[in-house]
Every structure is written in structure tokens, then in C-alpha cells.
Design a protein around this motif. Structure first.
Motif, PDB file in Angstrom:
ATOM      1  N   PHE A   1      23.859   6.971   0.499  1.00  0.00           N
ATOM      2  CA  PHE A   1      23.833   7.666   1.778  1.00  0.00           C
ATOM      3  C   PHE A   1      22.663   8.641   1.869  1.00  0.00           C
ATOM      4  O   PHE A   1      22.136   8.883   2.939  1.00  0.00           O
ATOM      5  CB  PHE A   1      25.154   8.406   1.990  1.00  0.00           C
ATOM      6  N   TYR A   2      22.237   9.192   0.744  1.00  0.00           N
ATOM      7  CA  TYR A   2      21.145  10.159   0.735  1.00  0.00           C
ATOM      8  C   TYR A   2      19.820   9.560   0.259  1.00  0.00           C
ATOM      9  O   TYR A   2      18.811  10.258   0.246  1.00  0.00           O
ATOM     10  CB  TYR A   2      21.486  11.339  -0.184  1.00  0.00           C
ATOM     11  N   THR A   3      19.825   8.326  -0.162  1.00  0.00           N
ATOM     12  CA  THR A   3      18.621   7.737  -0.772  1.00  0.00           C
ATOM     13  C   THR A   3      18.008   6.715   0.171  1.00  0.00           C
ATOM     14  O   THR A   3      18.625   5.709   0.488  1.00  0.00           O
ATOM     15  CB  THR A   3      18.971   7.083  -2.120  1.00  0.00           C
ATOM     16  N   ASP A   4      16.776   6.982   0.596  1.00  0.00           N
ATOM     17  CA  ASP A   4      16.131   6.169   1.629  1.00  0.00           C
ATOM     18  C   ASP A   4      15.220   5.068   1.084  1.00  0.00           C
ATOM     19  O   ASP A   4      14.889   4.136   1.805  1.00  0.00           O
ATOM     20  CB  ASP A   4      15.281   7.071   2.534  1.00  0.00           C
ATOM     21  N   TRP A   5      14.770   5.184  -0.167  1.00  0.00           N
ATOM     22  CA  TRP A   5      13.775   4.268  -0.705  1.00  0.00           C
ATOM     23  C   TRP A   5      14.398   3.333  -1.730  1.00  0.00           C
ATOM     24  O   TRP A   5      15.197   3.751  -2.560  1.00  0.00           O
ATOM     25  CB  TRP A   5      12.623   5.041  -1.348  1.00  0.00           C
ATOM     26  N   ARG A   6      14.006   2.057  -1.674  1.00  0.00           N
ATOM     27  CA  ARG A   6      14.431   1.096  -2.693  1.00  0.00           C
ATOM     28  C   ARG A   6      13.516   1.189  -3.906  1.00  0.00           C
ATOM     29  O   ARG A   6      12.383   1.675  -3.813  1.00  0.00           O
ATOM     30  CB  ARG A   6      14.412  -0.324  -2.136  1.00  0.00           C
ATOM     31  N   ASP A   7      13.986   0.672  -5.027  1.00  0.00           N
ATOM     32  CA  ASP A   7      13.202   0.782  -6.258  1.00  0.00           C
ATOM     33  C   ASP A   7      11.950  -0.093  -6.240  1.00  0.00           C
ATOM     34  O   ASP A   7      11.060   0.091  -7.075  1.00  0.00           O
ATOM     35  CB  ASP A   7      14.062   0.455  -7.486  1.00  0.00           C
ATOM     36  N   ASP A   8      11.860  -1.053  -5.311  1.00  0.00           N
ATOM     37  CA  ASP A   8      10.661  -1.881  -5.215  1.00  0.00           C
ATOM     38  C   ASP A   8       9.669  -1.330  -4.174  1.00  0.00           C
ATOM     39  O   ASP A   8       8.706  -2.006  -3.809  1.00  0.00           O
ATOM     40  CB  ASP A   8      11.017  -3.337  -4.886  1.00  0.00           C
ATOM     41  N   GLU A   9       9.904  -0.089  -3.719  1.00  0.00           N
ATOM     42  CA  GLU A   9       9.040   0.520  -2.711  1.00  0.00           C
ATOM     43  C   GLU A   9       8.341   1.778  -3.220  1.00  0.00           C
ATOM     44  O   GLU A   9       7.877   2.589  -2.422  1.00  0.00           O
ATOM     45  CB  GLU A   9       9.854   0.888  -1.463  1.00  0.00           C
ATOM     46  N   ILE A  10       8.253   1.937  -4.531  1.00  0.00           N
ATOM     47  CA  ILE A  10       7.710   3.195  -5.038  1.00  0.00           C
ATOM     48  C   ILE A  10       6.220   3.343  -4.742  1.00  0.00           C
ATOM     49  O   ILE A  10       5.726   4.468  -4.617  1.00  0.00           O
ATOM     50  CB  ILE A  10       8.000   3.366  -6.544  1.00  0.00           C
ATOM     51  N   ASP A  11       5.494   2.233  -4.609  1.00  0.00           N
ATOM     52  CA  ASP A  11       4.085   2.356  -4.215  1.00  0.00           C
ATOM     53  C   ASP A  11       3.970   2.962  -2.825  1.00  0.00           C
ATOM     54  O   ASP A  11       3.120   3.842  -2.578  1.00  0.00           O
ATOM     55  CB  ASP A  11       3.398   0.986  -4.245  1.00  0.00           C
ATOM     56  N   ASP A  12       4.809   2.500  -1.907  1.00  0.00           N
ATOM     57  CA  ASP A  12       4.808   3.053  -0.549  1.00  0.00           C
ATOM     58  C   ASP A  12       5.232   4.515  -0.549  1.00  0.00           C
ATOM     59  O   ASP A  12       4.710   5.329   0.222  1.00  0.00           O
ATOM     60  CB  ASP A  12       5.750   2.249   0.354  1.00  0.00           C
ATOM     61  N   LEU A  13       6.168   4.859  -1.427  1.00  0.00           N
ATOM     62  CA  LEU A  13       6.614   6.247  -1.527  1.00  0.00           C
ATOM     63  C   LEU A  13       5.469   7.153  -1.974  1.00  0.00           C
ATOM     64  O   LEU A  13       5.256   8.226  -1.393  1.00  0.00           O
ATOM     65  CB  LEU A  13       7.779   6.351  -2.505  1.00  0.00           C
ATOM     66  N   VAL A  14       4.722   6.731  -2.969  1.00  0.00           N
ATOM     67  CA  VAL A  14       3.601   7.535  -3.459  1.00  0.00           C
ATOM     68  C   VAL A  14       2.550   7.714  -2.360  1.00  0.00           C
ATOM     69  O   VAL A  14       2.017   8.808  -2.164  1.00  0.00           O
ATOM     70  CB  VAL A  14       2.981   6.899  -4.714  1.00  0.00           C
ATOM     71  N   ILE A  15       2.273   6.645  -1.619  1.00  0.00           N
ATOM     72  CA  ILE A  15       1.311   6.734  -0.509  1.00  0.00           C
ATOM     73  C   ILE A  15       1.801   7.725   0.548  1.00  0.00           C
ATOM     74  O   ILE A  15       1.032   8.535   1.079  1.00  0.00           O
ATOM     75  CB  ILE A  15       1.077   5.338   0.111  1.00  0.00           C
ATOM     76  N   SER A  16       3.102   7.680   0.851  1.00  0.00           N
ATOM     77  CA  SER A  16       3.663   8.614   1.833  1.00  0.00           C
ATOM     78  C   SER A  16       3.532  10.052   1.365  1.00  0.00           C
ATOM     79  O   SER A  16       3.219  10.958   2.146  1.00  0.00           O
ATOM     80  CB  SER A  16       5.142   8.288   2.083  1.00  0.00           C
ATOM     81  N   LEU A  17       3.764  10.278   0.072  1.00  0.00           N
ATOM     82  CA  LEU A  17       3.631  11.623  -0.471  1.00  0.00           C
ATOM     83  C   LEU A  17       2.187  12.119  -0.410  1.00  0.00           C
ATOM     84  O   LEU A  17       1.938  13.311  -0.219  1.00  0.00           O
ATOM     85  CB  LEU A  17       4.138  11.658  -1.912  1.00  0.00           C
ATOM     86  N   GLN A  18       1.241  11.199  -0.552  1.00  0.00           N
ATOM     87  CA  GLN A  18      -0.173  11.592  -0.487  1.00  0.00           C
ATOM     88  C   GLN A  18      -0.560  12.088   0.902  1.00  0.00           C
ATOM     89  O   GLN A  18      -1.477  12.905   1.032  1.00  0.00           O
ATOM     90  CB  GLN A  18      -1.060  10.405  -0.880  1.00  0.00           C
ATOM     91  N   SER A  19       0.135  11.607   1.923  1.00  0.00           N
ATOM     92  CA  SER A  19      -0.171  12.033   3.294  1.00  0.00           C
ATOM     93  C   SER A  19       0.882  12.993   3.831  1.00  0.00           C
ATOM     94  O   SER A  19       1.053  13.123   5.045  1.00  0.00           O
ATOM     95  CB  SER A  19      -0.282  10.804   4.205  1.00  0.00           C
ATOM     96  N   ASP A  20       1.569  13.668   2.945  1.00  0.00           N
ATOM     97  CA  ASP A  20       2.644  14.573   3.334  1.00  0.00           C
ATOM     98  C   ASP A  20       2.128  15.678   4.261  1.00  0.00           C
ATOM     99  O   ASP A  20       1.077  16.276   4.015  1.00  0.00           O
ATOM    100  CB  ASP A  20       3.253  15.207   2.080  1.00  0.00           C
ATOM    101  N   ASN A  21       2.891  15.953   5.316  1.00  0.00           N
ATOM    102  CA  ASN A  21       2.528  17.036   6.236  1.00  0.00           C
ATOM    103  C   ASN A  21       3.591  18.129   6.289  1.00  0.00           C
ATOM    104  O   ASN A  21       3.585  18.968   7.188  1.00  0.00           O
ATOM    105  CB  ASN A  21       2.276  16.477   7.636  1.00  0.00           C
ATOM    106  N   GLY A  22       4.513  18.109   5.348  1.00  0.00           N
ATOM    107  CA  GLY A  22       5.509  19.179   5.251  1.00  0.00           C
ATOM    108  C   GLY A  22       6.739  19.020   6.115  1.00  0.00           C
ATOM    109  O   GLY A  22       7.597  19.903   6.126  1.00  0.00           O
ATOM    110  N   GLN A  23       6.859  17.906   6.842  1.00  0.00           N
ATOM    111  CA  GLN A  23       8.019  17.729   7.701  1.00  0.00           C
ATOM    112  C   GLN A  23       9.283  17.523   6.877  1.00  0.00           C
ATOM    113  O   GLN A  23       9.236  16.978   5.773  1.00  0.00           O
ATOM    114  CB  GLN A  23       7.823  16.546   8.639  1.00  0.00           C
TER     115      GLN A  23
END
Length: 268
Positions: A74-96
Motif C-alpha cells: 500500500f505504501y510502496t510505489d516502485w517494483r523491483d525491476d524499476e530501480i533504474d527509473d527510480l534513480v533517474i527520478s531521484l536525479q531530477s528531484d524537485n522536492g515535491q
């Protein structure tokens, strides 16, 4: 940005944790388990609950991101095969971020002058170990009922989808900063009466329990339990603190509820 990785001890979670650790190093993130900006949890909802309690003292500074390595949490949005996308999202983090309300629990014991305080993300419950629980229930400082039964569950809006739901409580959107009190096995007969219905408690109100003076009560706060002491009173109130999730792809609440309990294939 400073990142902490918080994983459970499962084989798959540990493998994903190691991969994330290397990817964060390769992309020049700072790995800091003591004072992070982002906590990435790897496992499931139980892992995120543990991470929440680990970092509860810096909730105003930290945001959470959940990676699930099993069924969708319920609290976890990312699958374990999406960690590359997660890292990319963190690189463009805007604090939201998106924030969920929490529950303050204050417990006074017979043998202790100062009360103990706890913070819950999902719920707190009070039960008796081997007999009927009897407690006076006050709402907003006024006596409401004398409860007799197995116990009581006080949940947050997000916690309304957890143990509360299995007890027949309502599912509440987290934009409503309320509490819910749900009975556990209440006794209702010709002699004893309870409301026998879940109650939604307004943000400015609070619930106080004065249980009979026994020592075999079990208090749970999320996945943690406390027992063996005589409880004088317990007060539950909507906390002034919140938990913050990084808003990269955070799922809309009712879509999350649908995915968790119905499934898209049954929605039509």
C-alpha cells in the motif's frame, strides 16, 4: 542529495538493496543512513513501517520512497525491476511530496510519573491477554461508554485500510485528518451495551481510555507491542506531525485502494 537504503532481510530485498547502493554511488548520490533527505525502503509495507519508526525523530526533514519485492504494497510505489527509473527520478528531484497524517499515543502507567509517547503510521490497539477488556471510553474529555470486549483499534486514515478494515471499519481518504475507533469483539447483550459501530473522530477531538487496573493488557503501535504493566490511561489524538513521501509517481489514493483490494480486472 543524501540517501538511506532500508531493506528487510529477505534474499531478494538484499539483492535489490545492493544494486541500489551501487547505482547511487555511480550517480554521485551521498549515502547517509543517519541524516538522509530520502529513505528508500526495499521490501513491503512492513519494511516501510519499520523505516518510519527508525526515522520518526526527523520526519520534518525526510521523505520516503518504497520499492516492493513481493506483492504490491500500500505504501510502496516502485517494483523491483524499476530501480533504474527510480534513480533517474531521484536525479531530477524537485522536492515535491505527498503527506499522510499520523497518530499520537500517550500512555500513563501506574508505576511511572511521566507518560510515554508513541507515534503510529497505521494504528494502535489495546487488548487484554486472557480475559474481557473493560475500559471507560472518553471522547473529547467526555465519557462516551464503558466498553467490554476483546479490544479497541484506533487508526489513521491510511491505517484504515489495514487492521481496521478487517474489523469492519471504513476506508478513509488521508486528506481527512481524522481518527477512526473500531471495536474488536465487543460484548452486546441485555446487560452490556457499546455503540457497536466504527467511529470517526474529528481532528480537534481525542480518545482517552481508562482501562480496569489489570496488568495483562497488550498495547500495539503499528507492528510493535508493549505489555506487562498496569495502564492508568491512554490518549489518542491526530498528530501535528506527518509522514512525507517523495512525489515522483505516487499513486492516487483510491487507485491504490482499488489495486490493493479489488484489482483492475474486477473494476469493470
Amino acid at each position: 542529495m543524501k540517501i538511506a537504503i532500508f531493506a528487510n532481510e529477505g534474499r531478494k530485498s538484499m539483492m535489490i538493496s545492493r544494486k541500489l547502493h551501487q547505482k547511487f554511488k555511480d550517480t554521485h548520490f551521498i549515502l547517509d543512513n543517519d541524516n538522509p533527505d530520502i529513505v528508500v525502503t526495499v521490501g513491503g509495507d512492513g519494511t516501510l513501517l519499520s523505516a518510519f519508526h527508525q526515522y520518526k525523530n526527523i520526519l520534518d526533514k525526510v521523505r520516503f520512497v518504497g520499492v516492493h519485492t513481493g506483492h504490491l504494497g500500500f505504501y510502496t510505489d516502485w517494483r523491483d525491476d524499476e530501480i533504474d527509473d527510480l534513480v533517474i527520478s531521484l536525479q531530477s528531484d524537485n522536492g515535491q511530496s505527498v503527506s499522510y497524517p499520523l497518530l499520537d499515543v500517550k500512555v500513563s502507567y501506574m508505576d511511572q510519573l511521566r507518560p510515554e509517547t508513541f507515534l503510529a503510521l497505521n494504528e494502535a490497539t489495546l487488548k487484554r491477554n486472557s480475559a474481557t477488556m473493560v475500559t471507560d471510553v472518553y471522547i473529547g474529555g467526555e465519557l462516551f461508554e464503558k466498553f467490554r470486549g476483546d479490544g479497541l483499534c484506533i487508526s489513521t486514515p491510511t491505517g484504515s485500510t489495514a487492521y481496521n478494515k478487517s474489523l469492519g471499519g471504513a476506508v478513509i481518504h488521508p486528506n481527512l485528518k481524522v481518527l477512526q475507533m473500531t471495536e474488536i469483539g465487543s460484548i452486546n447483550n441485555r446487560v452490556f451495551r457499546t455503540l457497536s459501530s466504527p467511529m470517526i473522530i474529528a481532528p480537534n477531538d481525542w480518545v482517552t481510555l481508562y482501562p480496569n487496573r489489570e496488568s495483562d493488557y497488550i498495547l500495539t503501535v503499528d507492528q510493535n507491542s508493549y505489555h506487562g504493566r498496569q495502564i492508568k490511561q491512554i490518549t489518542f489524538k491526530t498528530s501535528k506531525q506527518s509522514i512525507h513521501f517523495a512525489k515522483y509517481r505516487h499513486m492516487q489514493f483510491w487507485q491504490r485502494v482499488q489495486d490493493a483490494f479489488i484489482g483492475a480486472e474486477y473494476a469493470n
